[in-house]
Design an enzyme around this catalytic site. Structure first.
Site, PDB file in Angstrom:
ATOM      1  CB  SER A  77      -0.950  -0.082   1.303  1.00 41.70           C
ATOM      2  OG  SER A  77      -2.234   0.773   1.020  1.00 41.70           O
ATOM      3  CG  ASP A 220      -4.550  -1.526  -0.221  1.00 40.41           C
ATOM      4  OD1 ASP A 220      -3.630  -2.101   0.349  1.00 40.41           O
ATOM      5  OD2 ASP A 220      -4.872  -0.464   0.331  1.00 40.41           O
TER       6      ASP A 220
END
Length: 347
Positions: A77, A220
């Site tokens: 991320s 993500d």
């Protein structure tokens, strides 16, 4: 189609984190694991705006003078956005400072117009994609390729929601490849790693299975693995890795490890954000616990740095605001440079 699709033109550019055969093969063939001296691993977690803390921490650590060169850097991320610069070393700290304290970050998240109603995400990723394009240019890609060819590893995590598996991408292999669109692919993996489901659009990455080409959907990395010190396949295996020396593992948390009380407003986005964040925090704590147990069993050293539990992080509405990011960056610098940095993991 198959879940074992491969990226055309690049061999072994990614493995599934739960694939024991592939993970142990990579371990056996990596020049790093054959070294006679200890090697250093840095894992950069997700954390959204609190990535400013991690960026500041690395900058402060460089000023302290004790920051080593990392043989392996992993990022998830926002940690994936930091990872290329952490991998290249302290000379790239100004990039991190500029990214988190001088960019017009309030414009990085923008409502996606009608796509917010009928598309795959509430926000557009175009401003973020433009920023990635500015920072990850041909010169920086060439530097990453040079370090990759020395045997060092830069790894980024995404979640493939078609297969429900964590993908570990060898970003140095992409940078060093002859792939005609390697920069675009490098950018795409970074954007995938920060694409919070429902908020930012997923990335569709082209792969090939046999003679069939298709696109996988990646989001993500925090959905399935918010920080990777030790791959999932190794944690699940009863076989101890055979290394000539014992690694030193550093986990830099972009945020807090501990739970944090906050009254949640009854809005769709805030409930979604808080629920997603809660799931990731619980998963992250479980991963840290498993990694700590594995490290102790194998005699590896594991150190952690995180944002102090009492640090007041205000809610951000309408974008990533510099009045929040700059103090977080300064807090990171102070922690990295002073005496509140790395601690033995007691978890």
């Amino acid at each position: 189609m198959s879940e074992n699709g491969r990226v055309p033109q690049i061999e072994d550019v990614r493995v599934w984190a739960d694939d024991q055969e592939a993970i142990f093969k990579a371990l056996r063939t990596s020049p790093i694991t054959k070294r006679s001296k200890s090697f250093n691993v840095l894992a950069l977690s997700g954390g959204g705006s609190e990535g400013a803390f991690g960026a500041g921490f690395l900058t402060g650590w460089s000023k302290n003078g004790g920051r080593p060169q990392f043989d392996i850097v992993t990022g998830t991320s926002v940690g994936a956005l930091i990872a290329p610069f952490a991998f290249l070393g302290k000379d790239y700290d100004p990039y991190l400072e500029r990214m988190f304290t001088k960019e017009q970050t309030n414009k990085l998240i923008r409502i996606a117009g009608l796509d917010a109603l009928f598309g795959s995400a509430v926000f557009s990723n175009r401003p973020l994609a433009k920023m990635v394009d500015r920072y990850i240019d041909d010169d920086l890609l060439a530097q990453i390729a040079t370090e990759h060819n020395k045997g060092r590893l830069l790894l980024v995590l995404t979640t493939n929601i078609d297969t429900q598996r964590t993908a570990i991408w060898n970003m140095g292999a992409i940078a060093a490849s002859d792939h005609k669109d390697k920069k675009a692919l490098f950018h795409q993996v970074l954007l995938a790693s920060v694409s919070v489901p429902g908020l930012l659009p997923p990335q569709l990455i082209e792969v090939q299975s046999g003679n069939t080409k298709f696109k996988e959907m990646h989001v993500d990395g925090g959905v399935s693995g918010n920080a990777m010190l030790i791959p999932e396949a190794m944690l699940a295996s009863s076989v101890s890795p055979k290394l000539r020396t014992k690694p030193r593992l550093y986990l830099l948390m972009n945020g807090k490890i501990d739970r944090e009380f906050r009254l949640v407003a009854p809005s769709k986005i805030e409930i979604l954000e808080r629920s997603f964040g809660t799931a990731i925090k619980i998963s992250t704590r479980n991963t840290i616990r498993s990694s700590a147990q594995f490290a102790r069993a194998n005699g590896w050293q594991i150190l952690v740095a995180a944002l102090d539990a009492n640090y007041p992080v205000p809610k951000q509405e309408g974008g990533l605001k510099q009045e929040v990011l700059r103090p977080l960056f300064a807090e990171g610098v102070q922690n990295g440079q002073g005496g509140r940095g790395w601690k033995e993991l007691d978890f």
